[in-house]
Design an enzyme around this catalytic site. Structure first.
Site, short mmCIF file in Angstrom:
data_model
loop_
_atom_site.label_atom_id
_atom_site.label_comp_id
_atom_site.label_asym_id
_atom_site.label_seq_id
_atom_site.Cartn_x
_atom_site.Cartn_y
_atom_site.Cartn_z
N GLU A 32 0.86 -1.19 0.00
CA GLU A 32 0.00 0.00 0.00
C GLU A 32 0.89 1.23 0.00
O GLU A 32 1.77 1.34 0.85
CB GLU A 32 -0.74 0.10 1.33
CG GLU A 32 -2.00 -0.65 1.51
CD GLU A 32 -2.51 -0.39 2.94
OE1 GLU A 32 -2.94 0.73 3.24
OE2 GLU A 32 -2.44 -1.33 3.74
N ASP B 285 -6.12 7.60 10.74
CA ASP B 285 -4.76 7.18 11.08
C ASP B 285 -4.35 7.62 12.47
O ASP B 285 -4.67 8.73 12.90
CB ASP B 285 -3.77 7.71 10.05
CG ASP B 285 -3.82 6.91 8.77
OD1 ASP B 285 -3.62 5.68 8.85
OD2 ASP B 285 -4.07 7.49 7.69
#
Ligand SMILES: Cc1ncc(COP(=O)(O)O)c(C=O)c1O
Lengths: 409, 258
Positions: free
Chosen positions: B47, B58
């Site tokens: 990724e 995140d």
């Protein structure tokens, strides 16, 4: 409306998968509450006994004389408990949290007003409370941090990003995705994913409902124009929603900061610097660069210093229903000063943005015309910023003396 | 296609590794060296995150990497060029990961076209639920790219079935509540959740959030098809430098028997 949570092309719900169930639960709780007349009655009663509602509509006779045009009325949201319209939204969401059976609330805050209001609500309802606040805002709104902590809230300074309101919102979302089972995120303005824009507007609509009734009673007519400052847009949506169906011009005033030409501002709808984007869970106009990265914003008023704006206001701008203007930091301090001297009223720096535009336009209107300004909050919280702006020498001396006293002690 | 490719790989190794980097952190040169080290260490798929100023899903480590990358002058264009370079140079599939505004601002169709030209396999966009994804899904399909959607422990069986209709290539299963980079307990609870995911889709299952060592990867063997290592590789780079990456990745699985 095509899809729930959309206002024209704006709004929506752009959330991580882990929060989908939480939002479904919230939408349901909100819709049930909205459909239950008892809920609104309970809310009104609570605001009446706890928060000085209905807040008065004050005729600003001296300012009216000074400008010599429209009669100026001021809706006094500063008289809410904790000093701003933020109390309306927070108490409403508090009742909803009780209905949902959760025991912890979190919130973001810029100016600190929403943080203080949330901490107050948590103290009253017995909820645990954590407030996220950008480090920059912690510094410029220190008195509010003091009160949040006294009220039992944990204040977490956010050191990421621009260290202001938008970063506090991100941190609150981060907290929520790990704690949503027992935690409600009390978003402070008419932004964010569905149902927040609609829900916050609904609670704040109490301002507009009252203001409409009061101005009719007082003057026998509807106002020609209604002015409100626009950060995320909750106080503006609150007062505007009372007049949306009327032939009343609605004016939202954003932070012009150091001037629109300088780039150091937070004017998303009044400038051409913003563009359509999707961030913090919803689609609206954002101050962003060509890559879609959010920009730094600036305002003397921490509560207006935000990159996005209510999707409902974006829609009302696009449809032409609301007009937008911007007021610079300097204009704001001047309007604040004048209002204090003429009326003995101390609007918050945020609220004073609305006053600037109203003062610019009042002289050109006739004495038959009535205008209403929403004084969203009171200015005592801004004493440090305002004292700096006025370069008040005796205040500075007081701070020096106080510091010396602490050093000695 | 991506799913088939992963199935083929699984004949060689029971559990595959998917790793993650934030492009341009700490620099594009280092990002390239990290990709190289990961490929050499036998990672099957990667990724590549395009940094965003508001990465709400995140945790602190990746958030910080996003901001440092932006401060160091990374741009969407540089990230796409980087993606193209690694996709041409290394023989594993690469997924882009970013937040929806990056695609939206670029133009969703133009973005996917560019991804396809760059030789990328698909994308993960954590703040784009299927309900908001019509335009994205159409564009991804038009350019033969895999849109990878996410399942969480709170996703109902019914919704899992819906999501499995739109996801392609693989399904990304978030191990727990919360953001990236926190502790995950690899226990029976995870087992039940993965069983539910398995029932919802025939695609390979990638499990991410909190996978950090050999024991975690061992736990996932037989339960998931891919283990996703995100935050931990950033920590390794921060603590040991790029040199630490290869031994770290190699230590996550037993050496190849064949
Ligand atoms: C007194 C006051 N007015 C206005 C605002 C701006 O918010 P909104 O646009 O949601 O009313 C704030 C935000 O903190 C505030 O404290």
């Amino acid at each position: 409306m095509a899809e729930p949570g959309y206002y024209g092309q704006f709004g929506g719900s752009f959330i991580p998968e882990i929060l989908v169930a939480t939002f479904e639960e919230l939408v349901l709780a909100f819709e049930e509450a909205k459909a239950d007349p008892e809920f609104w009655n309970t809310y009104k009663k609570l605001m009446g006994s706890y928060s000085c509602r209905p807040t008065p509509l004050t005729y600003a006779e001296n300012l009216t004389r000074h400008f010599g045009g429209a009669r100026i009325y001021i809706k006094r949201e500063d008289l809410n408990h904790t000093g701003a319209h933020k109390a309306n939204n927070v108490m409403g969401q508090g009742l909803l949290v009780k209905r949902m059976g959760k025991g912890r609330v979190i919130a973001e805050t810029g100016a600190g007003q929403h943080g203080v209001a949330t901490a107050t609500m948590a103290a009253k309802f017995g909820f645990d409370c954590t407030i996220y606040m950008g480090e920059v805002d912690v510094q410029r709104q220190r008195p509010n941090v003091f009160w949040m902590e006294r009220l039992g809230a944990t204040v977490v300074p956010v050191t990421e990003g621009t260290r202001t309101l938008k970063d506090a919102i991100n941190e609150a979302f981060r907290d929520w995705v790990s704690a949503m089972d027992d935690t409600h995120y009390v978003l402070g303005t008419a932004c964010g994913p569905h149902p927040f824009p609609e829900m916050v507007t609904w609670f704040q609509s109490i301002i507009g409902q009252e203001a409409r009734r009061q101005v009719l009673e007082e003057t026998g007519r509807l106002p020609a124009r209604v002015y409100a400052c626009v950060g995320g847009g909750s106080n503006a949506m609150g007062i505007f929603s009372g007049f949306l169906e009327d032939d009343v011009e609605l004016v939202g005033v954003e932070a012009g900061g150091r001037g629109l030409e300088t780039g150091a501002h937070a004017a998303r709808l009044a400038s051409s610097d913003a563009s359509l984007g999707v961030a913090q869970g919803y689609k609206t106009f954002f101050l962003q660069d060509d890559d879609g990265q959010m920009k730094e914003t600036h305002s003397v008023a921490a509560g207006l210093d935000y990159v996005g704006v209510s999707p409902i206001l974006s829609h009302l701008k696009e449809s032409g229903r609301v007009r937008f203007a911007a007021a610079t930091d300097k204009e704001v301090v001047d309007a604040l000063s004048l209002t204090i001297r003429k009326e003995g009223l101390i609007p918050a720096l945020e609220s004073a943005h609305g006053f600037v535009q109203a003062f610019k336009e009042a002289p050109a209107l006739s004495h038959d015309d009535v205008i209403v300004i929403n004084q969203s909050g009171r200015g005592d919280k801004d004493i440090f910023t305002v004292a700096d702006a006025f370069e008040d020498p005796s205040w500075k001396q007081f701070i020096r003396d106080k510091a010396e006293e602490y050093d000695a002690g | 296609m991506l799913a088939e490719h992963l199935r083929t790989k699984q004949r060689e190794r029971e559990i595959l590794l998917m790793t993650h980097i934030v492009m341009g952190y700490p620099s594009f040169e280092d990002s390239l060296r990290v990709v190289e080290a990961m490929v050499e260490a036998g990672v099957e798929i990667m990724e590549l995150q395009i940094p965003f100023s508001e990465p709400i899903a995140d945790g602190p480590v990746i958030l910080h990497a996003n901001q440092r990358s932006l401060q160091a002058g990374s741009s969407v264009e540089k990230c796409l060029e980087f993606g193209e370079e690694v996709a041409k140079r290394f023989d594993i599939p690469f997924l882009l990961m970013s937040y929806y505004n990056i695609l939206f601002k670029y133009g969703v169709d133009a973005f996917t076209k560019r991804m396809a030209e760059a030789g990328l396999a698909g994308a993960i966009v954590p703040d784009l639920p299927p309900e908001e994804a019509d335009e994205y899904l159409a564009a991804m399909a038009a350019h033969d790219l895999s849109p990878v959607f996410i399942l969480s422990p709170r996703t109902t069986d019914e919704r899992m079935a819906q999501i499995s209709k739109v996801t392609q290539g693989l399904v990304y299963c978030v191990a727990r509540k919360g953001v990236t980079g926190q502790e995950t307990s690899f226990s029976d609870e995870l087992d039940g959740y993965l069983t539910r995911c398995r029932a919802a889709t025939d695609l390979p299952l990638a499990l991410g959030f909190g996978v950090k060592d050999r024991a975690d990867v061992d736990f996932l063997r037989g339960r998931a098809d891919l283990a996703v290592i995100g935050t931990q590789t950033i920590r390794v780079v921060e603590e040991e430098g790029v040199e630490g990456v290869k031994p770290f990745i190699e230590g996550l699985r037993p050496p190849r028997s064949s």
